[in-house]
Scaffold this motif. Sequence first.
Motif, mmCIF file in Angstrom:
data_model
loop_
_atom_site.group_PDB
_atom_site.id
_atom_site.type_symbol
_atom_site.label_atom_id
_atom_site.label_comp_id
_atom_site.label_asym_id
_atom_site.label_seq_id
_atom_site.Cartn_x
_atom_site.Cartn_y
_atom_site.Cartn_z
ATOM 1 N N GLU A 1 33.929 15.858 -38.616
ATOM 2 C CA GLU A 1 33.756 16.955 -37.797
ATOM 3 C C GLU A 1 32.742 17.422 -37.316
ATOM 4 N N GLY A 2 30.941 16.966 -37.422
ATOM 5 C CA GLY A 2 30.693 17.330 -36.604
ATOM 6 C C GLY A 2 29.322 17.818 -38.015
ATOM 7 N N PRO A 3 27.770 19.058 -37.806
ATOM 8 C CA PRO A 3 28.400 19.558 -38.324
ATOM 9 C C PRO A 3 28.617 20.655 -39.238
ATOM 10 N N VAL A 4 27.905 21.027 -40.267
ATOM 11 C CA VAL A 4 28.264 21.708 -41.210
ATOM 12 C C VAL A 4 27.050 22.499 -42.128
ATOM 13 N N ALA A 5 27.247 23.116 -42.026
ATOM 14 C CA ALA A 5 25.832 24.053 -43.484
ATOM 15 C C ALA A 5 26.464 24.932 -44.301
ATOM 16 N N LEU A 6 25.773 24.510 -45.155
ATOM 17 C CA LEU A 6 26.152 24.928 -46.312
ATOM 18 C C LEU A 6 25.305 25.360 -47.917
ATOM 19 N N PRO A 7 25.988 26.556 -48.964
ATOM 20 C CA PRO A 7 24.830 27.161 -49.614
ATOM 21 C C PRO A 7 24.182 26.206 -50.675
ATOM 22 N N VAL A 8 23.409 25.646 -51.124
ATOM 23 C CA VAL A 8 22.739 25.530 -52.315
ATOM 24 C C VAL A 8 21.397 26.293 -52.840
ATOM 25 N N ASN A 9 21.598 25.919 -53.961
ATOM 26 C CA ASN A 9 20.007 26.456 -54.447
ATOM 27 C C ASN A 9 19.499 25.170 -54.963
ATOM 28 N N PHE A 10 18.157 25.761 -55.124
ATOM 29 C CA PHE A 10 17.400 24.688 -54.329
ATOM 30 C C PHE A 10 15.555 25.078 -55.493
ATOM 31 N N ARG A 11 15.122 23.777 -55.686
ATOM 32 C CA ARG A 11 13.388 23.852 -55.522
ATOM 33 C C ARG A 11 12.755 23.217 -55.325
ATOM 34 N N MET A 12 11.334 23.300 -54.928
ATOM 35 C CA MET A 12 10.170 22.966 -54.244
ATOM 36 C C MET A 12 10.059 22.163 -54.889
ATOM 37 N N ASP A 13 10.018 20.819 -54.633
ATOM 38 C CA ASP A 13 9.389 19.596 -55.350
ATOM 39 C C ASP A 13 8.047 19.234 -54.361
ATOM 40 N N GLY A 14 7.247 19.734 -54.151
ATOM 41 C CA GLY A 14 5.188 19.790 -53.568
ATOM 42 C C GLY A 14 6.256 20.081 -52.313
ATOM 43 N N GLU A 15 6.318 19.781 -50.908
ATOM 44 C CA GLU A 15 6.740 19.848 -49.436
ATOM 45 C C GLU A 15 7.992 19.510 -49.955
ATOM 46 N N SER A 16 8.642 18.538 -50.205
ATOM 47 C CA SER A 16 10.068 18.522 -50.399
ATOM 48 C C SER A 16 11.182 19.109 -51.057
ATOM 49 N N VAL A 17 12.368 19.382 -50.223
ATOM 50 C CA VAL A 17 13.263 20.334 -51.183
ATOM 51 C C VAL A 17 14.225 19.722 -52.119
ATOM 52 N N LEU A 18 14.792 20.351 -52.790
ATOM 53 C CA LEU A 18 15.483 19.734 -54.449
ATOM 54 C C LEU A 18 16.803 20.114 -55.114
#
Length: 139
Positions: free
Chosen positions: A38-55
Motif C-alpha cells: 500500500e506504500g510507506p508505513v510507520a510502526l512503533p518498535v522498542n529497540f536498542r543501539m548496537d554501535g551506530e546501528s538500530v536493533l
Amino acid sequence: MDAYEDLQQATLHDIPRSECLQLLGVARVGRIVFADDEGPVALPVNFRMDGESVLFRVSPASEMCLRLNEAKVSFQVDRLDDFHQTGWSVLVRGTSSYVESEDLPVLRSTRPLPWARGFRPVYVRVQPTQISGRRLVDD
C-alpha cells in the motif's frame, strides 16, 4: 492578526551526529518506516543501539518481518513538548537486514526486549547510511 499568529515561534537547529547517537542511545521506542504493497508505513518498535546501528525484534509471521530483509528503511525517534512547542527528532536512514545469532551483542542485557507479548525471535538491524536530527528550541 489572530492569537495564533501572536505566538512566539521556536527555531529549528540541526543536531550534530554525535548528539543524535546519544539521543538514540537513551531512547527505547522509535518508529520503523518501510514500504508494503500500500506504500510507506510507520510502526512503533522498542529497540536498542548496537554501535551506530538500530536493533529490534519482530515476529517471523508479521508483514513487517517479510518486508525488512535487505530493505531501504528509515527509523525515527523523537521527544516533543506540546505545551512549550519544543522538542527534537532523530532520523536514521539505511538498510535493514536480519541478524544471525552470532552477530548479536554478547550481553543479553544490551539486546532489545519487546514490551508487547508475543513471539519475536527475529532480530532486525538497521545499518545507517545517514543519521540526522533537528531540535526545536524556544530562543
